[in-house]
Enzyme design. Structure first.
Site, mmCIF file in Angstrom:
data_model
loop_
_atom_site.group_PDB
_atom_site.id
_atom_site.type_symbol
_atom_site.label_atom_id
_atom_site.label_comp_id
_atom_site.label_asym_id
_atom_site.label_seq_id
_atom_site.Cartn_x
_atom_site.Cartn_y
_atom_site.Cartn_z
ATOM 1 N N CYS A 37 -1.936 2.122 9.195
ATOM 2 C CA CYS A 37 -1.571 0.720 8.971
ATOM 3 C C CYS A 37 -1.728 -0.086 10.265
ATOM 4 C CB CYS A 37 -0.129 0.618 8.480
ATOM 5 S SG CYS A 37 0.440 -1.099 8.335
ATOM 6 N N CYS A 40 1.731 -1.801 11.730
ATOM 7 C CA CYS A 40 2.836 -1.025 12.287
ATOM 8 C C CYS A 40 2.836 -1.130 13.817
ATOM 9 C CB CYS A 40 2.691 0.445 11.862
ATOM 10 S SG CYS A 40 3.276 0.785 10.185
ATOM 11 N N ASN A 124 1.241 -12.879 -0.326
ATOM 12 C CA ASN A 124 0.731 -12.208 -1.516
ATOM 13 C C ASN A 124 1.434 -10.865 -1.592
ATOM 14 O OD1 ASN A 124 -1.158 -14.316 -1.833
ATOM 15 N ND2 ASN A 124 -2.636 -13.253 -0.535
ATOM 16 N N HIS A 137 4.472 -8.441 4.972
ATOM 17 C CA HIS A 137 3.912 -9.512 5.793
ATOM 18 C C HIS A 137 3.532 -10.692 4.932
ATOM 19 C CE1 HIS A 137 0.136 -7.880 4.210
ATOM 20 N NE2 HIS A 137 -0.479 -8.959 4.658
ATOM 21 N N GLN A 139 1.185 -14.689 5.429
ATOM 22 C CA GLN A 139 0.061 -15.280 6.155
ATOM 23 C C GLN A 139 0.272 -16.774 6.310
ATOM 24 O OE1 GLN A 139 -3.985 -13.807 5.106
ATOM 25 N NE2 GLN A 139 -2.954 -12.792 3.394
#
Lengths: 337, 64
Positions: A37, A40, A124, A137, A139
């Site tokens: 990821c 991270c 999203n 997260h 955006q």
């Protein structure tokens, strides 16, 4: 051969809207396993990630695969936590409250730029809406033009001869059937003409064009309402509930916020006698568009929605609101609220 | 298999990686109930780390 990293816009005459071409995004990270990821923290002695620190609380960085980049807008990633698993609903209340201040900071700083007309903060959630990274997260897109949706909201203000969200909030409170949750600063409701089965609008009671004009306790109330709603969503069908979440604020109008974020956007706050942001119009609210219409059925945008622009809904907002209200209330009780 | 962490040759499933920082600013800015530190990644992109502040100074929070 074109530069693959080049970003361009073309005006779609039949729709009267811009289409953005950012073809480098075709190569962006796609559903990596947890050990790869990029959101991270970089652990000591470990492999580097986007955030080269061993731990962090909230991080914002410029998207490596941007849809917009300076000097023609911006695209940023907002990482809510250094924990790989979780969601907005599972974060601590304190973290979500801090996130409201991060959003406010980014709105102020990006909105002060000459190349930015509109700042959209969004999330999203779920592969059903195209998520490519599972790490919690959101955006931010800073558009170099005014996109269609805020333009339509300005048109609604003109049509209703005032602030449309203020008027619609008053109607929802008077009717009451579609209200899902309320606190001192914020009301959550399924809108009268919801397009999605469990669409919800999280609306500031007071007329606040943007996060910049909010009092600290209003930001807390917004955080509380958002977290309550998404926890209710997850409880509704007892599964992680996918959604698109969009923070609607006043357009920033090509740097007219001024002053950047150095003073917390105070210049913008002081510039309008009625508290209006410099871009004109706008009433801070958050809209959530979940694609589920049942526990395991998705609403697709098909012939009527794409070909004619008219949503056909299989559910009544009053019935969806009642179900969502029960789920939220049960979850609040379960959480000890 | 190529290392997924080589920034010059990222694998298809994991290209969004950055090796580190070009600039590391230790100075802290305060913005209402959060504080932040700014950094520049090796490839020039900005990175900001935010930390919640204690909500014990209502006056400062209101000023932001």
């Amino acid at each position: 051969m074109s530069d693959r990293s080049e970003i361009s816009e073309r005006f779609q005459e039949l729709r009267g809207e811009q289409v953005v071409y950012a073809i480098d995004r075709q190569e962006r990270t796609f559903l990596p396993p947890a050990e790869h990821c990029p959101l991270c923290p970089t652990v000591p002695g470990g492999e580097p990630t986007e955030i080269p620190f061993a731990a962090f609380e909230i991080a914002v960085f410029e998207n490596r695969f941007p849809a917009f980049r300076a000097p023609h807008g911006a695209a940023e990633v907002v990482v809510y936590t250094d924990a790989h698993t979780g969601s907005l609903g599972t974060l601590s209340a304190e973290r979500v409250r801090a996130l409201m201040w991060v959003w406010r900071h980014r709105y102020a700083e990006l909105g002060a730029r000459e190349d930015v007309e509109y700042v959209l903060i969004f999330e999203n959630r779920g592969v059903e809406v195209g998520v490519t990274l599972h790490h919690p997260h959101g955006q931010i897109y800073a558009y170099p033009f005014l996109p269609p949706v805020p333009a339509l909201e300005q048109a609604a203000d003109a049509r209703l001869a005032g602030c449309a969200p203020c008027e619609l909030l008053a109607r929802e409170l008077q009717d009451g059937r579609r209200v899902v949750y309320e606190n001192d600063g914020v009301v959550v409701y399924v809108p009268y003409a919801a397009r999605w089965a469990y669409e919800a609008h999280v609306v500031l009671r007071a007329h606040r064009p943007s996060l910049l004009e909010c009092e600290p306790d209003e930001l807390d109330a917004l955080a509380d309402a958002l977290q309550t709603l998404v926890r209710g969503y997850d409880a509704l069908f007892e599964r992680p509930f996918p959604y698109v979440m969009a923070v609607h604020q006043a357009p920033t109008g090509a740097g007219s916020l001024g002053g950047g974020a150095g003073d917390g956007g105070r210049a913008a706050q002081d510039s309008g006698g009625d508290g209006a942001s410099a871009g004109g119009g706008g009433h801070l609210h958050v809209e959530l568009y979940p694609p589920l219409r049942t526990r395991d059925k998705l609403k697709y945008l098909a012939g009527s929605e794409q070909g004619a622009g008219t949503f056909i809904s299989d559910t009544l907002p009053e019935e969806s609101a009642a179900a969502l209200r029960r789920a939220v209330a049960d979850r609040v009780v379960a959480d000890g609220g | 298999m190529a290392s997924p962490f080589n920034p010059e040759e990222p694998p298809p499933h994991s290209p969004g990686r950055s090796p580190g920082l070009r600039e590391h600013d230790e100075s802290t800015e305060i913005f209402g109930r959060i504080e932040l530190t700014r950094h520049v990644k090796d490839d020039g992109r900005a990175l900001i780390l935010y930390t919640p502040r204690k909500a014990d100074d209502e006056t400062e929070a209101r000023r932001a």
